[in-house]
Design a protein around this motif. Structure first.
Motif, PDB file in Angstrom:
ATOM      1  N   GLN A 260      17.991  48.041  46.629  1.00 54.18           N
ATOM      2  CA  GLN A 260      18.737  49.347  46.697  1.00 54.18           C
ATOM      3  C   GLN A 260      17.792  50.411  47.649  1.00 54.18           C
ATOM      4  O   GLN A 260      18.246  51.206  48.475  1.00 54.18           O
ATOM      5  CB  GLN A 260      19.029  50.356  45.580  1.00 54.18           C
ATOM      6  N   ARG A 261      16.441  50.096  47.392  1.00 55.88           N
ATOM      7  CA  ARG A 261      15.463  50.765  48.267  1.00 55.88           C
ATOM      8  C   ARG A 261      15.223  50.509  49.408  1.00 55.88           C
ATOM      9  O   ARG A 261      15.180  51.162  50.419  1.00 55.88           O
ATOM     10  CB  ARG A 261      14.097  50.671  47.429  1.00 55.88           C
ATOM     11  N   ILE A 262      15.112  49.227  49.779  1.00 59.17           N
ATOM     12  CA  ILE A 262      14.994  48.532  51.265  1.00 59.17           C
ATOM     13  C   ILE A 262      16.188  48.544  52.030  1.00 59.17           C
ATOM     14  O   ILE A 262      16.222  48.856  52.961  1.00 59.17           O
ATOM     15  CB  ILE A 262      14.543  47.074  50.907  1.00 59.17           C
ATOM     16  N   PHE A 263      17.401  48.461  51.340  1.00 59.98           N
ATOM     17  CA  PHE A 263      18.824  48.339  52.028  1.00 59.98           C
ATOM     18  C   PHE A 263      19.617  49.387  51.571  1.00 59.98           C
ATOM     19  O   PHE A 263      20.700  49.104  50.876  1.00 59.98           O
ATOM     20  CB  PHE A 263      19.267  46.878  52.284  1.00 59.98           C
ATOM     21  N   PRO A 264      19.354  50.684  51.868  1.00 61.70           N
ATOM     22  CA  PRO A 264      20.321  51.501  51.136  1.00 61.70           C
ATOM     23  C   PRO A 264      21.601  51.779  51.574  1.00 61.70           C
ATOM     24  O   PRO A 264      22.768  52.187  50.911  1.00 61.70           O
ATOM     25  CB  PRO A 264      19.613  53.080  51.323  1.00 61.70           C
ATOM     26  N   PHE A 265      21.847  51.056  52.859  1.00 58.85           N
ATOM     27  CA  PHE A 265      23.385  50.970  53.252  1.00 58.85           C
ATOM     28  C   PHE A 265      24.014  49.667  53.198  1.00 58.85           C
ATOM     29  O   PHE A 265      24.910  49.459  54.003  1.00 58.85           O
ATOM     30  CB  PHE A 265      23.429  51.373  54.703  1.00 58.85           C
ATOM     31  N   HIS A 266      23.466  48.662  52.588  1.00 63.27           N
ATOM     32  CA  HIS A 266      23.892  47.356  52.333  1.00 63.27           C
ATOM     33  C   HIS A 266      25.448  47.300  51.661  1.00 63.27           C
ATOM     34  O   HIS A 266      25.474  48.003  50.724  1.00 63.27           O
ATOM     35  CB  HIS A 266      22.930  46.481  51.867  1.00 63.27           C
ATOM     36  N   ILE A 267      26.002  46.191  51.924  1.00 66.07           N
ATOM     37  CA  ILE A 267      27.280  45.974  51.228  1.00 66.07           C
ATOM     38  C   ILE A 267      27.125  44.346  50.675  1.00 66.07           C
ATOM     39  O   ILE A 267      26.921  43.393  51.816  1.00 66.07           O
ATOM     40  CB  ILE A 267      28.615  46.059  51.740  1.00 66.07           C
ATOM     41  N   LEU A 268      27.298  44.040  49.526  1.00 70.03           N
ATOM     42  CA  LEU A 268      26.995  42.480  49.179  1.00 70.03           C
ATOM     43  C   LEU A 268      28.393  42.222  48.580  1.00 70.03           C
ATOM     44  O   LEU A 268      29.127  42.819  47.840  1.00 70.03           O
ATOM     45  CB  LEU A 268      26.081  42.441  48.064  1.00 70.03           C
ATOM     46  N   VAL A 269      28.911  41.082  49.397  1.00 70.96           N
ATOM     47  CA  VAL A 269      30.273  40.619  48.940  1.00 70.96           C
ATOM     48  C   VAL A 269      30.128  39.243  48.585  1.00 70.96           C
ATOM     49  O   VAL A 269      29.129  38.537  48.617  1.00 70.96           O
ATOM     50  CB  VAL A 269      31.317  40.662  50.216  1.00 70.96           C
ATOM     51  N   ALA A 270      31.428  38.970  47.803  1.00 71.02           N
ATOM     52  CA  ALA A 270      31.540  37.385  47.242  1.00 71.02           C
ATOM     53  C   ALA A 270      32.182  36.664  48.302  1.00 71.02           C
ATOM     54  O   ALA A 270      32.414  37.137  49.411  1.00 71.02           O
ATOM     55  CB  ALA A 270      32.289  37.734  45.782  1.00 71.02           C
ATOM     56  N   ASN A 271      32.412  35.231  47.906  1.00 68.98           N
ATOM     57  CA  ASN A 271      32.883  34.446  48.918  1.00 68.98           C
ATOM     58  C   ASN A 271      34.355  34.959  49.192  1.00 68.98           C
ATOM     59  O   ASN A 271      34.896  34.628  50.412  1.00 68.98           O
ATOM     60  CB  ASN A 271      33.196  32.955  48.124  1.00 68.98           C
ATOM     61  N   ASP A 272      35.059  35.562  48.388  1.00 64.63           N
ATOM     62  CA  ASP A 272      36.448  36.185  48.781  1.00 64.63           C
ATOM     63  C   ASP A 272      36.370  37.517  49.481  1.00 64.63           C
ATOM     64  O   ASP A 272      37.261  37.977  49.741  1.00 64.63           O
ATOM     65  CB  ASP A 272      37.361  36.130  47.603  1.00 64.63           C
ATOM     66  N   PHE A 273      35.285  37.949  49.753  1.00 70.19           N
ATOM     67  CA  PHE A 273      34.980  39.014  50.511  1.00 70.19           C
ATOM     68  C   PHE A 273      35.333  40.387  49.592  1.00 70.19           C
ATOM     69  O   PHE A 273      35.618  41.583  50.306  1.00 70.19           O
ATOM     70  CB  PHE A 273      35.785  39.400  51.818  1.00 70.19           C
ATOM     71  N   HIS A 274      35.195  40.311  48.333  1.00 66.63           N
ATOM     72  CA  HIS A 274      35.150  41.337  47.441  1.00 66.63           C
ATOM     73  C   HIS A 274      33.921  41.777  47.250  1.00 66.63           C
ATOM     74  O   HIS A 274      32.934  41.443  47.051  1.00 66.63           O
ATOM     75  CB  HIS A 274      36.217  41.120  46.304  1.00 66.63           C
ATOM     76  N   ILE A 275      34.052  43.326  47.231  1.00 61.01           N
ATOM     77  CA  ILE A 275      32.639  43.915  46.968  1.00 61.01           C
ATOM     78  C   ILE A 275      31.876  43.572  45.784  1.00 61.01           C
ATOM     79  O   ILE A 275      32.485  44.030  44.713  1.00 61.01           O
ATOM     80  CB  ILE A 275      32.409  45.356  47.306  1.00 61.01           C
ATOM     81  N   LEU A 276      30.557  43.401  45.810  1.00 55.54           N
ATOM     82  CA  LEU A 276      29.902  43.074  44.408  1.00 55.54           C
ATOM     83  C   LEU A 276      28.976  44.325  44.371  1.00 55.54           C
ATOM     84  O   LEU A 276      28.554  44.737  43.128  1.00 55.54           O
ATOM     85  CB  LEU A 276      29.313  41.908  44.341  1.00 55.54           C
ATOM     86  N   GLN A 277      28.369  44.808  45.326  1.00 58.79           N
ATOM     87  CA  GLN A 277      27.437  45.867  45.037  1.00 58.79           C
ATOM     88  C   GLN A 277      27.231  46.410  46.436  1.00 58.79           C
ATOM     89  O   GLN A 277      27.530  45.947  47.706  1.00 58.79           O
ATOM     90  CB  GLN A 277      26.037  45.216  44.801  1.00 58.79           C
ATOM     91  N   VAL A 278      26.762  47.959  46.695  1.00 57.85           N
ATOM     92  CA  VAL A 278      26.562  48.538  47.571  1.00 57.85           C
ATOM     93  C   VAL A 278      25.144  49.308  47.455  1.00 57.85           C
ATOM     94  O   VAL A 278      24.879  49.409  46.226  1.00 57.85           O
ATOM     95  CB  VAL A 278      27.594  49.589  48.029  1.00 57.85           C
ATOM     96  N   GLY A 279      24.695  49.583  48.719  1.00 59.94           N
ATOM     97  CA  GLY A 279      23.430  50.379  48.617  1.00 59.94           C
ATOM     98  C   GLY A 279      23.634  51.923  48.085  1.00 59.94           C
ATOM     99  O   GLY A 279      24.606  52.363  47.996  1.00 59.94           O
ATOM    100  N   ASN A 280      22.660  52.456  47.725  1.00 61.35           N
ATOM    101  CA  ASN A 280      22.637  53.690  47.002  1.00 61.35           C
ATOM    102  C   ASN A 280      22.948  55.042  47.751  1.00 61.35           C
ATOM    103  O   ASN A 280      23.413  56.009  47.214  1.00 61.35           O
ATOM    104  CB  ASN A 280      21.399  54.108  45.932  1.00 61.35           C
ATOM    105  N   LEU A 281      22.736  54.688  49.033  1.00 60.28           N
ATOM    106  CA  LEU A 281      22.977  56.069  50.164  1.00 60.28           C
ATOM    107  C   LEU A 281      24.420  55.660  50.715  1.00 60.28           C
ATOM    108  O   LEU A 281      24.858  56.771  51.067  1.00 60.28           O
ATOM    109  CB  LEU A 281      22.168  56.047  51.133  1.00 60.28           C
TER     110      LEU A 281
END
Length: 306
Positions: A260-281
């Protein structure tokens, strides 16, 4: 051509290339497809010999990986011609399900099939020169013919024992169940990006007592901790609302807080492209809560243009 010469790193219209190809065809008594094939072979060798070799060698360790990175390279080239009508083709490459060790190359261009023979020349010459493997390209579909929207080839190695050079999944018989002898692996002597020469470290012994407690290059203020004490902190827990990561925590190398600190705008997705996690900003920019992204498909949040 007003000055009768081509300049490097300058943009020229497609008509200039077509005129040259037609003139060469008439002068050499060769067909236009043969001229374009030879031109493709010349272009890739010209790039390797004129300052682009380090960039081209970093494209991928196999032919499939190299071809899969072509779009990113063309996007980078496009930024070098601001304001010009630069038209980049689209490539994507995958493993072949029908013939083991083969790969499938898809090609789409707004120019249609004009430069299809040139693509064949580039790929075959690239495989021969850079990957040291002779390949055959069997055309499966042609753009705008038979209802196909793209041009597709099946690429196979002439020598089946060399098929591992096409894809990471294709392992040759000579490589199966054989350990890698790292002492015999040739290490690079020069950095492909900076050009600086690299020196081999003779003494690989690490003195733990004298190890730094903080990374001098990282912007993080967090100090290093031993593996025993950081094991419990290396998983995505606490304020993370996505607990579907399961087996990916151990391979991530970063805790949820660090991500969250290093990549505040990241989007982490699973193999089926459903979102698992997003950055805090990112939720703040979109005026949403973190929980609002849970389980959404990536296309529900962003627009994929390529």
């Amino acid at each position: 051509m007003e000055d009768k010469e081509f300049l490097r790193r300058a943009y020229y219209r497609d008509e200039n290339l077509v005129d040259i190809v037609v003139a060469a065809s008439e002068l050499l008594c060769m067909s236009v497809p043969d001229i374009l094939d030879d031109f493709g072979r010349y272009v890739i060798m010209h790039h390797f010999a004129n300052g682009y070799d380090d960039l081209l060698r970093c494209q991928g360790s196999t032919l499939r990986q190299w071809l899969s990175n072509l779009n990113a390279m063309h996007d980078h080239v496009k930024r070098s011609f601001p304001g010009e009508n630069f038209i980049a083709p689209i490539f994507w490459c995958e493993d072949c399900d029908k013939i083991e060790g083969s790969i499938i190359l898809h090609y789409y261009s707004l120019r249609g099939t004009l430069l299809v023979p040139m693509v064949v020349g580039i790929v075959e010459q690239l495989a021969s020169y850079h990957f040291e493997v002779e390949v055959k390209m069997h055309q499966l579909a042609l753009q705008n013919e038979g209802g196909s929207r793209i041009t597709t080839w099946r690429i196979t190695a002439v020598d089946e024992t060399q098929r591992w050079k096409l894809s990471p999944k294709a392992i040759g018989p000579e490589c199966e169940n054989k350990p890698v002898k790292f002492d015999s692996v040739a290490l690079p002597t020069k950095c492909p990006f900076s050009g600086k020469h690299l020196k081999k470290m003779e003494d690989r012994t690490v003195n733990v007592d004298n190890s730094p407690t903080k990374c001098p290059l990282s912007p993080l203020d967090q100090e290093f901790t031993s593996s025993e004490s950081s094991t419990a902190e290396s998983t995505f827990t606490g304020d993370s609302v996505f607990q579907q990561l399961n087996g990916t925590e151990e391979n991530s190398g970063l805790s949820h807080t660090e991500m969250q600190r290093i990549f505040p705008f990241h989007i982490l997705v699973a193999n089926d492209f459903h979102i698992l996690q997003v950055g805090n900003l990112l939720p703040k920019v979109l005026k949403k809560r973190v929980e609002d992204f849970q389980g959404l498909h990536i296309q529900d949040v962003v627009q994929i243009t390529r």
